[in-house]
Each structure stands twice: as C-alpha cells, then as structure tokens.
Design a protein around this motif. Structure first.
Motif, mmCIF file in Angstrom:
data_model
loop_
_atom_site.group_PDB
_atom_site.id
_atom_site.type_symbol
_atom_site.label_atom_id
_atom_site.label_comp_id
_atom_site.label_asym_id
_atom_site.label_seq_id
_atom_site.Cartn_x
_atom_site.Cartn_y
_atom_site.Cartn_z
ATOM 1 N N ARG A 51 -10.794 -7.227 -1.037
ATOM 2 C CA ARG A 51 -11.734 -6.394 -1.799
ATOM 3 C C ARG A 51 -12.680 -5.645 -0.865
ATOM 4 N N ASP B 164 -14.449 -2.387 -2.211
ATOM 5 C CA ASP B 164 -14.868 -2.942 -3.501
ATOM 6 C C ASP B 164 -14.554 -2.010 -4.670
ATOM 7 N N PRO B 165 -13.270 -1.696 -4.870
ATOM 8 C CA PRO B 165 -12.905 -0.803 -5.983
ATOM 9 C C PRO B 165 -13.069 -1.482 -7.341
ATOM 10 N N ASN B 166 -13.196 -0.667 -8.382
ATOM 11 C CA ASN B 166 -13.351 -1.188 -9.739
ATOM 12 C C ASN B 166 -12.017 -1.514 -10.396
ATOM 13 N N ASP B 167 -10.923 -1.000 -9.846
ATOM 14 C CA ASP B 167 -9.595 -1.189 -10.438
ATOM 15 C C ASP B 167 -9.065 -2.573 -10.075
ATOM 16 N N GLU B 168 -9.219 -3.537 -10.994
ATOM 17 C CA GLU B 168 -8.826 -4.917 -10.710
ATOM 18 C C GLU B 168 -7.313 -5.062 -10.558
ATOM 19 N N VAL C 268 -6.589 -4.107 -7.005
ATOM 20 C CA VAL C 268 -7.021 -5.169 -6.084
ATOM 21 C C VAL C 268 -6.004 -6.316 -6.093
#
Length: 226
Positions: free
Chosen positions: A65, A70-74, A77
């Motif tokens: 991450r 630290d992208p928002n697209d889980e 990730v």
C-alpha cells in the motif's frame, strides 16, 4: 554501544521473541526487488531501495500500500499484493542473509534451555522458509507471522500467544527488534524489550524507546546471554 533505559533481569528471562526483517536477517534488497517488480507490472515508477526500506515493518499489505502511494482502489491493492507475494515467494532468498554475529548471539542467548521464537509481521510462510533456508531453524521453537493471528504487532496478541504456548509470564519474556513496532509490542504485552540500531528503522526508537538499545549482535549476546 549499549544504552540502558531499564535494566533487564536476565537471570529470570525464559523466552526471547525475535523480529525477523532488520533484526535477524537483512532482507531489504529482496523485498525491494519484489516491490519494484510489482510496480513494473502495474506500470508504476520504481522506487529506490532506501525508500522501500522505510516502508518495511508493518507487514506485506502495508508495504504494498505504501509503495503504491496509498490508493483508494482496494481491488487494485489486493491484486498488487497478490503479485508481490507471488514474486517474493520465488525470490525471497536471492540476496537475503543473516546479519554477522547473529548466530553466535543466538547460541549465547539460548543457553540453559531458554526458549526462542520469531514473531514477525511478514507473512508466516515466507518467514518460515527464510528461517529454514538460512539455517536458523535449530534456534527457534516457533515462528509466527503477520497472518498467524487476527492482529499484527504492535498489538500484543501474538506475543501473548507465544508466552501462553511456552508457559512464560511477561516478566520472563523479552522482545528483540529493529523498530518501534517491536518496542511498542513489548510495552503492550508487559514484556521487556531490546532494540537494535543496525536494522531498517532505528529512528522510531526516539518515539518508543526500548529498555535496552544495542548497535550490534555481539552486544545482544552481551545483554541477553547467560
């Protein structure tokens, strides 16, 4: 040099818990190569080894991450983590090595039937493979990783499980590690702590000082041996 904030009653210590990366072994280059392979796979810019080193310590999911910003697209990730783990599984011992002086220290610290175990935030499978592949298995009665329990260090769950497993109290147990994650784990579990400055994140000890801080594995043997 040995810096003592609180003297450890060595004679009563029955269990020594060790961090893995940056404490027993230098795994920075293999972790960095795996992270950069993942970044290449997803058309991201590679990162310097030194930068990746600052991301190590909180487990593979957090390492990935951080490397991704630290992208928002889980979903992304998760996909990136799976690629990282697959690559790392094949390359975890390409460059990783045991720090000079660790094996003599393990011999010195493990005398008189004192138990030693590994408690790392790295996933348990590669952790056990690294311990075995580098000839360290004989020293450790148990190896637990970041996915062995519901929580990771600095939560004390893993440390408490190991103390229960070996019938030891916090007063009889010490945690050895290279970052504030380990000194905080010891604090949260009521254990003693020794920090090493030769690892990946010694600057964190300013915020969470261990009971004793050492610069070399030889000093570990001096503090905890016998």
């Amino acid at each position: 040099m040995i810096h003592t904030n609180r003297s450890i009653p060595v004679a009563q210590i029955k269990l020594v818990l060790w961090d893995l990366d940056g404490t027993l072994v230098n795994s920075e280059l293999d972790l960095a190569h795996a992270i950069n392979a993942m970044l290449r796979q997803f058309h991201r810019q590679e990162l310097p080894v030194e930068t990746i080193g600052t991301y190590i310590g909180d487990g593979a999911p957090m390492l990935v991450r951080r490397a991704l910003g630290d992208p928002n697209d889980e979903g992304f990730v998760k996909e990136a983590l799976e690629y990282f783990l697959l690559y790392y599984r094949e390359h975890k011992l390409d460059n990783t090595y045991v720090y000079d002086g660790i094996i003599p220290a393990l011999h010195a610290i493990g005398i008189n039937g004192r138990k030693q175990a590994v408690l790392t935030n790295k996933p348990v499978r590669p952790s056990r493979d690294i311990v075995a592949g580098l000839g360290l298995s004989e020293f450790f009665a148990q190896v637990y990783g970041g996915n062995s329990f519901d929580t990771k260090k600095p939560d004390p769950l893993g440390a408490k499980a190991l103390m229960h497993e070996f019938g030891c109290t916090p007063e009889e147990t010490v945690m050895v590690g290279d970052s504030q994650i380990d000194s905080l784990t010891a604090h949260n579990a009521g254990m003693w702590s020794v920090g090493v400055t030769y690892g990946f994140a010694p600057e964190g000890f300013k915020h969470a000082p261990p009971d004793v801080l050492v610069d070399t594995p030889a000093e570990l043997a001096q503090v905890l041996g016998g």
